[in-house]
Design a protein around this motif. Sequence first.
Motif, PDB file in Angstrom:
ATOM      1  N   THR A 190       0.635  -1.361  -0.162  1.00 62.53           N
ATOM      2  CA  THR A 190      -0.484  -0.127   0.247  1.00 62.53           C
ATOM      3  C   THR A 190       0.482   1.767   0.454  1.00 62.53           C
ATOM      4  OG1 THR A 190      -0.333  -0.294   2.222  1.00 62.53           O
ATOM      5  CG2 THR A 190      -2.148  -1.667   1.285  1.00 62.53           C
ATOM      6  N   SER A 191       2.102   0.689  -0.391  1.00 62.14           N
ATOM      7  CA  SER A 191       2.918   2.636  -0.454  1.00 62.14           C
ATOM      8  C   SER A 191       2.825   3.370  -1.486  1.00 62.14           C
ATOM      9  CB  SER A 191       4.559   1.794  -1.041  1.00 62.14           C
ATOM     10  OG  SER A 191       3.915   1.407  -2.046  1.00 62.14           O
ATOM     11  N   CYS A 192       1.436   3.278  -2.662  1.00 62.19           N
ATOM     12  CA  CYS A 192       1.295   4.060  -3.197  1.00 62.19           C
ATOM     13  C   CYS A 192      -0.700   4.863  -2.455  1.00 62.19           C
ATOM     14  CB  CYS A 192       0.669   3.838  -4.738  1.00 62.19           C
ATOM     15  SG  CYS A 192      -0.652   2.729  -4.445  1.00 62.19           S
ATOM     16  N   THR A 193      -0.676   4.459  -1.587  1.00 62.24           N
ATOM     17  CA  THR A 193      -1.482   5.214  -1.254  1.00 62.24           C
ATOM     18  C   THR A 193      -0.905   6.259  -0.315  1.00 62.24           C
ATOM     19  OG1 THR A 193      -2.421   3.859   0.807  1.00 62.24           O
ATOM     20  CG2 THR A 193      -3.480   2.919  -1.389  1.00 62.24           C
TER      21      THR A 193
ATOM     22  N   LEU B 155      -1.779   4.346   4.197  1.00 62.39           N
ATOM     23  CA  LEU B 155      -1.867   3.410   4.303  1.00 62.39           C
ATOM     24  C   LEU B 155      -0.818   3.348   5.487  1.00 62.39           C
ATOM     25  CD1 LEU B 155      -4.746   1.762   2.780  1.00 62.39           C
ATOM     26  CD2 LEU B 155      -4.680   3.085   5.519  1.00 62.39           C
ATOM     27  N   SER B 156       0.206   3.386   4.576  1.00 59.65           N
ATOM     28  CA  SER B 156       1.758   2.807   4.727  1.00 59.65           C
ATOM     29  C   SER B 156       2.223   3.166   5.182  1.00 59.65           C
ATOM     30  CB  SER B 156       2.363   3.297   3.341  1.00 59.65           C
ATOM     31  OG  SER B 156       3.808   2.397   3.257  1.00 59.65           O
TER      32      SER B 156
END
Length: 152
Positions: A56-59, A62-63
């Motif tokens: 979820t690093s693109c969000t 959350l990351s």
Amino acid sequence: MDNNQNGSNWNDHNGQRDRWNSSSSDSSYYNQPTHRPYGQAFSVASAVCGLLSMTTSCTIVLSLPLGALGILFAVLAHRAKKKMNSTCGTGLILSCVGLTTAVSMIVYSFVMLPSLMQNATFRNQVNAVSQQLYGMDFDEFMEGAYGYSFDD
């Protein structure tokens, strides 16, 4: 009738089997109940949080907390001065990668935003999305909140 005859390991009360009778032929010496190693739950939690942080690093939203939790769980699993198991190490590495990716995306966004807003096509897209979501153009927001305008 005697329940303990012929080598059976039944005791006299309640007709239950006596597991600890070593004279019986089906002794359960090697089948003793074992406990799970302490700290394994923290290792698994670290691996799960690390995997979720990386995926979820693109969000970004959350990351960051998932990566921080993954590192925290890895430290808690390793705090007993024991050798770090592979699950804990994997969780630590994945959490660090996810956290680093999210932070680098935040820095990149803030560094590149002024130069991207100079492009008229990109500026129109950002203004249209901001108008749909918030009812105000991004240019109006930046001028009203910060006194900053993106002039061509």
